[in-house]
Design an enzyme around this catalytic site. Structure first.
Site, PDB file in Angstrom:
ATOM      1  N   CYS A  81       0.811  -1.225   0.000  1.00  0.00           N
ATOM      2  CA  CYS A  81       0.000   0.000   0.000  1.00  0.00           C
ATOM      3  C   CYS A  81       0.841   1.270   0.000  1.00  0.00           C
ATOM      4  O   CYS A  81       0.615   2.174  -0.806  1.00  0.00           O
ATOM      5  CB  CYS A  81      -0.975  -0.009   1.172  1.00  0.00           C
ATOM      6  SG  CYS A  81      -0.218   0.035   2.815  1.00  0.00           S
ATOM      7  N   HIS A 133      -2.529   1.140   7.016  1.00  0.00           N
ATOM      8  CA  HIS A 133      -2.863   0.958   5.600  1.00  0.00           C
ATOM      9  C   HIS A 133      -3.159   2.327   4.992  1.00  0.00           C
ATOM     10  O   HIS A 133      -3.727   3.197   5.646  1.00  0.00           O
ATOM     11  CB  HIS A 133      -4.079   0.042   5.446  1.00  0.00           C
ATOM     12  CG  HIS A 133      -4.327  -0.366   4.035  1.00  0.00           C
ATOM     13  ND1 HIS A 133      -3.505  -1.210   3.330  1.00  0.00           N
ATOM     14  CD2 HIS A 133      -5.332  -0.022   3.187  1.00  0.00           C
ATOM     15  CE1 HIS A 133      -3.981  -1.381   2.107  1.00  0.00           C
ATOM     16  NE2 HIS A 133      -5.087  -0.671   1.996  1.00  0.00           N
ATOM     17  N   HIS A 145      -5.858   1.298  -3.877  1.00  0.00           N
ATOM     18  CA  HIS A 145      -4.867   0.797  -2.926  1.00  0.00           C
ATOM     19  C   HIS A 145      -4.391  -0.589  -3.329  1.00  0.00           C
ATOM     20  O   HIS A 145      -4.963  -1.234  -4.191  1.00  0.00           O
ATOM     21  CB  HIS A 145      -5.456   0.775  -1.509  1.00  0.00           C
ATOM     22  CG  HIS A 145      -6.525  -0.271  -1.326  1.00  0.00           C
ATOM     23  ND1 HIS A 145      -6.492  -1.186  -0.315  1.00  0.00           N
ATOM     24  CD2 HIS A 145      -7.654  -0.553  -2.034  1.00  0.00           C
ATOM     25  CE1 HIS A 145      -7.553  -1.978  -0.391  1.00  0.00           C
ATOM     26  NE2 HIS A 145      -8.272  -1.610  -1.427  1.00  0.00           N
TER      27      HIS A 145
END
Length: 186
Positions: A81, A133, A145
């Site tokens: 990510c 994240h 993502h």
């Protein structure tokens, strides 16, 4: 009834009388802005920001389908990510962001969720810790993502129950922020 209507009419008449000079003042300011060339400059700035945002979102979309790889930094070998976010900003804006999601959060400007614009960063708590994240907001409640091992870069809806429960904050990348450096040719 007469006592209610009369004050309402007086109030309406006063508000029109007070508003009229303001309209004329706004016209004068508008003429001054046009005469000074400021309207054209503001439009140019707006267009530049719009173009950069479009470029950034289009750049992020170019990574769709790239496989997830923990610690991955390139589309050729895979991305995680924060590697995705770093690659998007590097390739489209010429900026180098820190490597890890929590470092990216620390190096960017905090904004409210209702202030999100395409290109902003969205953070989630997916590993029982803040900012574990990150993705790039693309508008309309969606973000792009690199989700997890076995998956590929994709678009998700932030309003889905999983992401809504884990939303951790939004940030805006500023080129002059500490920890964000422009790519140079040196």
């Amino acid at each position: 009834m007469r006592f209610i209507v009369l004050p309402v009419l007086l109030l309406a008449a006063c508000s029109v009388a007070v508003a009229a000079p303001q309209i004329e003042r706004n016209d004068e300011i508008g003429r001054l802005l046009v005469d000074q060339g400021l309207i054209a400059q503001l439009e140019q700035v707006r267009q530049t920001v719009s173009d950069r945002t479009s470029t950034l979102v289009a750049g992020a979309m170019g990574f769709i389908g790239v496989p997830y790889r923990r610690g991955g930094n390139t589309a050729e070998t895979g991305l995680d990510c924060s590697g995705l976010v770093r690659a998007v900003y590097n390739q489209t804006m010429g900026l180098v962001l820190p490597r890890r999601a929590e470092e990216q959060a620390a190096a960017t400007e905090k904004i409210d969720r209702n202030e999100l614009k395409p290109g902003d960063l969205v953070f989630f708590n997916t590993m029982r810790r803040a900012f574990s994240h990150v993705g790039v907001y693309i508008g309309d409640g969606k973000f792009i993502h690199a989700p997890r091992t076995g998956a590929s870069v994709r678009i998700e809806d932030m309003n889905g129950s999983y992401w809504q429960r884990r939303f951790n904050g939004a940030r805006r990348v500023q080129a002059d922020a500490s920890g964000v450096t422009p790519v140079t040719g040196d």
